[in-house]
Design a protein around this motif. Structure first.
Motif, mmCIF file in Angstrom:
data_model
loop_
_atom_site.group_PDB
_atom_site.id
_atom_site.type_symbol
_atom_site.label_atom_id
_atom_site.label_comp_id
_atom_site.label_asym_id
_atom_site.label_seq_id
_atom_site.Cartn_x
_atom_site.Cartn_y
_atom_site.Cartn_z
ATOM 1 N N HIS A 142 0.822 -1.216 0.000
ATOM 2 C CA HIS A 142 0.000 0.000 0.000
ATOM 3 C C HIS A 142 0.857 1.268 0.000
ATOM 4 N N GLU A 143 1.986 1.230 0.707
ATOM 5 C CA GLU A 143 2.882 2.388 0.730
ATOM 6 C C GLU A 143 3.561 2.578 -0.623
ATOM 7 N N LYS A 196 -6.001 -16.375 1.543
ATOM 8 C CA LYS A 196 -7.162 -15.506 1.806
ATOM 9 C C LYS A 196 -6.784 -14.317 2.691
ATOM 10 N N ALA A 197 -6.006 -14.570 3.734
ATOM 11 C CA ALA A 197 -5.607 -13.485 4.643
ATOM 12 C C ALA A 197 -4.679 -12.491 3.951
ATOM 13 N N ILE A 198 -3.809 -12.980 3.081
ATOM 14 C CA ILE A 198 -2.907 -12.089 2.334
ATOM 15 C C ILE A 198 -3.713 -11.153 1.443
ATOM 16 N N ILE A 256 -3.816 -6.985 2.156
ATOM 17 C CA ILE A 256 -3.276 -6.030 1.178
ATOM 18 C C ILE A 256 -4.397 -5.194 0.578
ATOM 19 N N THR A 257 -5.522 -5.815 0.245
ATOM 20 C CA THR A 257 -6.656 -5.077 -0.317
ATOM 21 C C THR A 257 -7.161 -4.028 0.671
ATOM 22 N N THR A 258 -7.298 -4.394 1.923
ATOM 23 C CA THR A 258 -7.745 -3.453 2.952
ATOM 24 C C THR A 258 -6.774 -2.286 3.079
ATOM 25 N N ASN A 259 -5.480 -2.587 3.082
ATOM 26 C CA ASN A 259 -4.493 -1.512 3.181
ATOM 27 C C ASN A 259 -4.539 -0.590 1.965
ATOM 28 N N LEU A 260 -4.699 -1.166 0.771
ATOM 29 C CA LEU A 260 -4.767 -0.334 -0.437
ATOM 30 C C LEU A 260 -5.987 0.580 -0.403
ATOM 31 N N VAL A 301 -8.396 -2.168 -7.464
ATOM 32 C CA VAL A 301 -7.250 -2.973 -7.017
ATOM 33 C C VAL A 301 -7.572 -4.455 -7.047
ATOM 34 N N ARG A 302 -6.534 -5.239 -7.310
ATOM 35 C CA ARG A 302 -6.614 -6.695 -7.221
ATOM 36 C C ARG A 302 -5.307 -7.192 -6.632
ATOM 37 N N VAL A 303 -5.421 -8.233 -5.837
ATOM 38 C CA VAL A 303 -4.261 -8.882 -5.250
ATOM 39 C C VAL A 303 -4.285 -10.334 -5.694
#
Length: 166
Positions: free
Chosen positions: A65-66, A93-95, A99-103, A113-115
Motif C-alpha cells: 500500500h505504501e 485468503k488473509a494475504i 493487502i486489499t484493505t491496506n490499499l 485494485v486486485r491482489v
C-alpha cells in the motif's frame, strides 16, 4: 472515458516475477490470453511494472500500500502479485484481504485494485514436462530434464509438479 491516467500498475515481489510479466506482456495479442481488452502497458518504461526493492513476499505483504500510494495519481488500476509460501505466511485468503484493505484505506477504490496471492508459488506454474522448459533453462543433457530431476529426487515420477519448485 479517458482519465489521462495509465491503465494499470503492477507491483511484484521479485525480479523473477517481473521477468515473467515482462515476457507475457511482450507477446502479440497478450490480452486475448487474459480475456480482456488490449491496453497500453509498457514494462520497459519502468512506470507500469514495479518490483519491491526488498525482493521478498513478506516485504511486499507489509508495504504494498505504501509503494503504490504515489501511483493513485498516475494509474487507474493496481495489481499486486506475490507468492503465499514464506515463513509465517497467514495464507492466501488473509494475504489478499490484508493487502486489499491496506490499499483501500490509503485511497485506492476497491474496484481499482486486485491482489493475486499465488498458492503455492509462481515457480510451480512454470514447471511442465515439456522440452520448452529445458530449452529456457538451457538444459541439454541426457537424460531429459524431467528424468534427471526425478533421478536427483527433485521431481517424483508420480507427481505432476516438483514438490519444491524453487
Amino acid at each position: 472515458m479517458n482519465t489521462g491516467k495509465r491503465p494499470c500498475v503492477i507491483l511484484v515481489a521479485d525480479g523473477k516475477m517481473a521477468a515473467i510479466f515482462s515476457g507475457f506482456f511482450g507477446r502479440d495479442q497478450w490480452h486475448r490470453s487474459m480475456g480482456c481488452a488490449s491496453f497500453d502497458f509498457d514494462p520497459a518504461d519502468g512506470c507500469d511494472l514495479l518490483v519491491d526493492e526488498s525482493c521478498n513476499d513478506p516485504g511486499l505483504y507489509t508495504r504494498a500500500h505504501e509503494l503504490l500510494r504515489p501511483y493513485q495519481c498516475t494509474h487507474q488500476h493496481a495489481l499486486v502479485v506475490l507468492d503465499c509460501e514464506w515463513s509465517g505466511s497467514p495464507g492466501r485468503k488473509a494475504i489478499v484481504k490484508y493487502i486489499t484493505t491496506n490499499l483501500t484505506s490509503t485511497g485506492w477504490s476497491a474496484e481499482a485494485v486486485r491482489v493475486i496471492a499465488i498458492d503455492p508459488e509462481l515457480e510451480n506454474w512454470l514447471w511442465q514436462d515439456k522440452p520448452q522448459v529445458a530449452e529456457v533453462l538451457r538444459y541439454r543433457g541426457v537424460p531429459s530434464l524431467r528424468e534427471w530431476l526425478a533421478q536427483e529426487g527433485h521431481w517424483p515420477q508420480d507427481a505432476a509438479k516438483p514438490p519444491r519448485p524453487k
